[in-house]
Design a protein around this motif. Structure first.
Motif, PDB file in Angstrom:
ATOM      1  N   LYS A 277       0.860  -1.185   0.000  1.00  0.00           N
ATOM      2  CA  LYS A 277       0.000   0.000   0.000  1.00  0.00           C
ATOM      3  C   LYS A 277       0.895   1.233   0.000  1.00  0.00           C
ATOM      4  O   LYS A 277       1.929   1.258   0.653  1.00  0.00           O
ATOM      5  CB  LYS A 277      -0.910   0.014   1.220  1.00  0.00           C
ATOM      6  N   SER A 278       0.448   2.258  -0.688  1.00  0.00           N
ATOM      7  CA  SER A 278       1.282   3.453  -0.859  1.00  0.00           C
ATOM      8  C   SER A 278       1.555   4.187   0.450  1.00  0.00           C
ATOM      9  O   SER A 278       2.540   4.882   0.568  1.00  0.00           O
ATOM     10  CB  SER A 278       0.621   4.401  -1.860  1.00  0.00           C
ATOM     11  N   HIS A 279       0.711   4.043   1.445  1.00  0.00           N
ATOM     12  CA  HIS A 279       0.884   4.786   2.697  1.00  0.00           C
ATOM     13  C   HIS A 279       1.558   3.978   3.809  1.00  0.00           C
ATOM     14  O   HIS A 279       1.673   4.446   4.932  1.00  0.00           O
ATOM     15  CB  HIS A 279      -0.475   5.311   3.176  1.00  0.00           C
ATOM     16  N   LEU A 280       1.994   2.758   3.495  1.00  0.00           N
ATOM     17  CA  LEU A 280       2.658   1.927   4.500  1.00  0.00           C
ATOM     18  C   LEU A 280       4.000   1.424   3.976  1.00  0.00           C
ATOM     19  O   LEU A 280       4.167   1.197   2.781  1.00  0.00           O
ATOM     20  CB  LEU A 280       1.786   0.711   4.846  1.00  0.00           C
ATOM     21  N   ALA A 281       4.937   1.235   4.880  1.00  0.00           N
ATOM     22  CA  ALA A 281       6.245   0.701   4.503  1.00  0.00           C
ATOM     23  C   ALA A 281       6.087  -0.731   3.998  1.00  0.00           C
ATOM     24  O   ALA A 281       5.183  -1.462   4.415  1.00  0.00           O
ATOM     25  CB  ALA A 281       7.178   0.742   5.704  1.00  0.00           C
ATOM     26  N   ASP A 282       6.971  -1.127   3.124  1.00  0.00           N
ATOM     27  CA  ASP A 282       6.931  -2.462   2.532  1.00  0.00           C
ATOM     28  C   ASP A 282       7.308  -3.523   3.565  1.00  0.00           C
ATOM     29  O   ASP A 282       8.373  -3.468   4.182  1.00  0.00           O
ATOM     30  CB  ASP A 282       7.891  -2.503   1.349  1.00  0.00           C
ATOM     31  N   LYS A 283       6.446  -4.493   3.722  1.00  0.00           N
ATOM     32  CA  LYS A 283       6.648  -5.571   4.687  1.00  0.00           C
ATOM     33  C   LYS A 283       7.955  -6.325   4.423  1.00  0.00           C
ATOM     34  O   LYS A 283       8.671  -6.684   5.359  1.00  0.00           O
ATOM     35  CB  LYS A 283       5.458  -6.515   4.626  1.00  0.00           C
ATOM     36  N   LYS A 284       8.297  -6.533   3.158  1.00  0.00           N
ATOM     37  CA  LYS A 284       9.499  -7.295   2.810  1.00  0.00           C
ATOM     38  C   LYS A 284      10.767  -6.665   3.398  1.00  0.00           C
ATOM     39  O   LYS A 284      11.686  -7.375   3.795  1.00  0.00           O
ATOM     40  CB  LYS A 284       9.638  -7.401   1.295  1.00  0.00           C
ATOM     41  N   PHE A 285      10.801  -5.349   3.445  1.00  0.00           N
ATOM     42  CA  PHE A 285      11.959  -4.647   3.998  1.00  0.00           C
ATOM     43  C   PHE A 285      12.168  -5.046   5.459  1.00  0.00           C
ATOM     44  O   PHE A 285      13.286  -5.365   5.873  1.00  0.00           O
ATOM     45  CB  PHE A 285      11.768  -3.129   3.882  1.00  0.00           C
ATOM     46  N   PHE A 286      11.097  -5.049   6.244  1.00  0.00           N
ATOM     47  CA  PHE A 286      11.211  -5.363   7.673  1.00  0.00           C
ATOM     48  C   PHE A 286      11.489  -6.844   7.910  1.00  0.00           C
ATOM     49  O   PHE A 286      12.257  -7.199   8.804  1.00  0.00           O
ATOM     50  CB  PHE A 286       9.958  -4.896   8.413  1.00  0.00           C
ATOM     51  N   LEU A 287      10.870  -7.719   7.116  1.00  0.00           N
ATOM     52  CA  LEU A 287      11.122  -9.155   7.250  1.00  0.00           C
ATOM     53  C   LEU A 287      12.595  -9.473   7.013  1.00  0.00           C
ATOM     54  O   LEU A 287      13.171 -10.326   7.680  1.00  0.00           O
ATOM     55  CB  LEU A 287      10.245  -9.945   6.276  1.00  0.00           C
ATOM     56  N   LYS A 288      13.210  -8.763   6.092  1.00  0.00           N
ATOM     57  CA  LYS A 288      14.630  -8.944   5.766  1.00  0.00           C
ATOM     58  C   LYS A 288      15.520  -8.679   6.981  1.00  0.00           C
ATOM     59  O   LYS A 288      16.601  -9.239   7.108  1.00  0.00           O
ATOM     60  CB  LYS A 288      14.977  -7.990   4.626  1.00  0.00           C
ATOM     61  N   TYR A 289      15.057  -7.831   7.901  1.00  0.00           N
ATOM     62  CA  TYR A 289      15.845  -7.474   9.081  1.00  0.00           C
ATOM     63  C   TYR A 289      15.378  -8.176  10.354  1.00  0.00           C
ATOM     64  O   TYR A 289      15.677  -7.738  11.461  1.00  0.00           O
ATOM     65  CB  TYR A 289      15.866  -5.951   9.255  1.00  0.00           C
ATOM     66  N   GLY A 290      14.657  -9.275  10.196  1.00  0.00           N
ATOM     67  CA  GLY A 290      14.303 -10.106  11.338  1.00  0.00           C
ATOM     68  C   GLY A 290      12.947  -9.853  11.969  1.00  0.00           C
ATOM     69  O   GLY A 290      12.589 -10.510  12.940  1.00  0.00           O
ATOM     70  N   PHE A 291      12.187  -8.903  11.444  1.00  0.00           N
ATOM     71  CA  PHE A 291      10.841  -8.681  11.957  1.00  0.00           C
ATOM     72  C   PHE A 291       9.964  -9.863  11.571  1.00  0.00           C
ATOM     73  O   PHE A 291      10.227 -10.548  10.575  1.00  0.00           O
ATOM     74  CB  PHE A 291      10.240  -7.399  11.361  1.00  0.00           C
ATOM     75  N   GLU A 292       8.916 -10.089  12.339  1.00  0.00           N
ATOM     76  CA  GLU A 292       7.955 -11.147  12.018  1.00  0.00           C
ATOM     77  C   GLU A 292       6.537 -10.609  12.170  1.00  0.00           C
ATOM     78  O   GLU A 292       6.304  -9.688  12.953  1.00  0.00           O
ATOM     79  CB  GLU A 292       8.156 -12.366  12.908  1.00  0.00           C
ATOM     80  N   VAL A 293       5.625 -11.191  11.419  1.00  0.00           N
ATOM     81  CA  VAL A 293       4.219 -10.821  11.550  1.00  0.00           C
ATOM     82  C   VAL A 293       3.711 -11.448  12.837  1.00  0.00           C
ATOM     83  O   VAL A 293       3.775 -12.665  13.015  1.00  0.00           O
ATOM     84  CB  VAL A 293       3.393 -11.309  10.332  1.00  0.00           C
ATOM     85  N   VAL A 294       3.207 -10.612  13.763  1.00  0.00           N
ATOM     86  CA  VAL A 294       2.761 -11.119  15.058  1.00  0.00           C
ATOM     87  C   VAL A 294       1.251 -11.001  15.248  1.00  0.00           C
ATOM     88  O   VAL A 294       0.687 -11.606  16.156  1.00  0.00           O
ATOM     89  CB  VAL A 294       3.493 -10.434  16.236  1.00  0.00           C
ATOM     90  N   ASP A 295       0.584 -10.206  14.399  1.00  0.00           N
ATOM     91  CA  ASP A 295      -0.875 -10.072  14.488  1.00  0.00           C
ATOM     92  C   ASP A 295      -1.382  -9.454  13.196  1.00  0.00           C
ATOM     93  O   ASP A 295      -0.610  -8.862  12.440  1.00  0.00           O
ATOM     94  CB  ASP A 295      -1.269  -9.208  15.686  1.00  0.00           C
ATOM     95  N   GLN A 296      -2.680  -9.610  12.952  1.00  0.00           N
ATOM     96  CA  GLN A 296      -3.272  -9.009  11.761  1.00  0.00           C
ATOM     97  C   GLN A 296      -4.742  -8.696  11.976  1.00  0.00           C
ATOM     98  O   GLN A 296      -5.418  -9.354  12.759  1.00  0.00           O
ATOM     99  CB  GLN A 296      -3.090  -9.900  10.535  1.00  0.00           C
ATOM    100  N   ILE A 297      -5.187  -7.651  11.306  1.00  0.00           N
ATOM    101  CA  ILE A 297      -6.599  -7.282  11.244  1.00  0.00           C
ATOM    102  C   ILE A 297      -6.866  -6.924   9.784  1.00  0.00           C
ATOM    103  O   ILE A 297      -6.240  -5.998   9.254  1.00  0.00           O
ATOM    104  CB  ILE A 297      -6.930  -6.074  12.144  1.00  0.00           C
ATOM    105  N   GLU A 298      -7.753  -7.686   9.166  1.00  0.00           N
ATOM    106  CA  GLU A 298      -8.059  -7.509   7.746  1.00  0.00           C
ATOM    107  C   GLU A 298      -6.766  -7.529   6.940  1.00  0.00           C
ATOM    108  O   GLU A 298      -5.992  -8.457   7.059  1.00  0.00           O
ATOM    109  CB  GLU A 298      -8.896  -6.253   7.532  1.00  0.00           C
TER     110      GLU A 298
END
Length: 95
Positions: free
Chosen positions: A52-73
């Motif tokens: 999405k244009s208004h949010l940072a790219d998830k792939k960038f954060f995953l590359k640095y060890g972040f993980e998806v811990v929760d989601q809504i829609e």
């Protein structure tokens, strides 16, 4: 969002002529080191399943060890925890 002790990234965006010069990496490393110095539980950011244009790219954060811990829609909460704690989205019930 509930994440007591987490440093939350509201915006981390590098674009234009500054892309591909490691500024994003340097900014994220600064945030992570700052959170550790301040004794935080970790760092978190909101992204989405689809780019999405208004949010940072998830792939960038995953590359640095972040993980998806929760989601809504379509929105996802990503976290880099220093001690296995995880922030989460607060579920609000409509009355």
């Amino acid at each position: 969002m509930e994440g007591s002790g987490f440093l939350y990234i509201y915006c981390l965006w590098v674009s234009g002529k500054f892309k591909a010069q490691s500024y994003g990496k340097q900014l994220l490393e600064y945030v992570i080191n700052d959170a550790k110095k301040k004794g935080k539980q970790g760092v978190c950011v909101i992204s989405s399943k689809k780019k999405k244009s208004h949010l940072a790219d998830k792939k960038f954060f995953l590359k640095y060890g972040f993980e998806v811990v929760d989601q809504i829609e379509d929105y996802e909460l990503l976290s880099l925890s220093f001690n296995h704690q995880k922030p989460f989205f607060v579920k609000v019930l409509n009355k």
